[in-house]
Design a protein around this motif. Structure first.
Motif, short mmCIF file in Angstrom:
data_model
loop_
_atom_site.label_atom_id
_atom_site.label_comp_id
_atom_site.label_asym_id
_atom_site.label_seq_id
_atom_site.Cartn_x
_atom_site.Cartn_y
_atom_site.Cartn_z
N GLN A 276 0.84 -1.20 0.00
CA GLN A 276 0.00 0.00 0.00
C GLN A 276 0.87 1.25 0.00
O GLN A 276 1.46 1.60 1.01
CB GLN A 276 -0.92 0.01 1.22
N GLY A 277 0.98 1.91 -1.15
CA GLY A 277 1.66 3.17 -1.21
C GLY A 277 3.15 3.06 -1.47
O GLY A 277 3.78 2.01 -1.34
N GLU A 278 3.72 4.18 -1.83
CA GLU A 278 5.14 4.25 -2.19
C GLU A 278 6.03 3.91 -0.99
O GLU A 278 7.13 3.38 -1.15
CB GLU A 278 5.47 5.64 -2.70
#
Length: 229
Positions: A220-222
């Protein structure tokens, strides 16, 4: 009117980051990766990322793209956008395998299953399992009532695992497989138990191929990607 499964296109790409990518400094890697993923998001309605590095050999990332596909031109628009998004990073990202297909209403159930996986849901389970699936010729030549009975037994087992969701993609004539089977779960041990039980159903006799199988861990997410990519 019973709710039916909507028609969507789902595309899974297994990618490896090349030696050229790893020779870049960290800042350049982050910039290239973020630009690529942002472009991919522009080509689809939903994009989900999964770590496969460590869970299998040879691949780093599983990229799941999805979009609604009631319009016959939706698939062409998606693939054009996907290719354009990836063109700039072809030296950095090697696409090693793709699996894709369409959802559609099942012939074995009259309504949409409550365990049907929603590709557009904002919340995802941590584990994703996907694999190609091919049935034997004997399955298609078997009486439809007998197939319905066997699938009812198969579905009955699945309903005992309400926490595990499934998406069935149809790929007849589009790729080598006939289906792409997709599961989401919070507990890999529980998924193991489900598959072990399904191996004992009568419909299993008519499975010709259900490999290679890929298991991914949600990223989830960078921030999650930055810790290892």
């Amino acid at each position: 009117m019973p709710e039916q499964t909507p028609i969507t296109l789902n595309h899974f790409a297994l990618v490896r980051f090349t030696d050229t990518y790893w020779r870049l400094d960290q800042e350049a890697r982050v910039r290239a990766r973020c630009d690529w993923l942002a472009a991919l998001r522009g080509a689809s309605e939903a994009l989900h990322l999964y770590q496969v590095y460590g869970l299998e050999a040879g691949n780093d990332l599983l990229v799941w793209s999805a979009r609604r596909a009631e319009d016959p031109g939706a698939a062409a628009a998606f693939f054009a956008g996907w290719a354009a998004a990836t063109a700039k990073v072809r030296a950095l990202v090697e696409v090693r395998e793709t699996l894709w297909g369409f959802t559609r209403p099942s012939r074995y159930t009259k309504t949409r299953s409550t365990q049907e996986l929603d590709p557009f849901a904002p919340e995802r389970h941590p584990y994703l399992i996907i694999y190609p699936f091919v049935k034997t010729a004997e399955w298609y030549l078997t009486d439809s009532d007998a197939r319905q009975r066997m699938m009812a037994g198969h579905i009955k087992v699945g309903k005992q695992y309400e926490d595990i969701t499934q998406l069935l993609l149809y790929s007849y004539g589009l790729q080598d497989q006939e289906f792409v089977v997709v599961y989401e779960t919070r507990d890999p041990l529980r998924f193991l138990s489900l598959v072990q039980e399904l191996r004992g159903t009568e419909a299993r006799r008519y499975t010709l191929r259900d490999a290679p199988l890929h298991t991914g861990l949600l990223q989830q997410g960078e921030e999650a990607l930055a810790s290892w990519l």
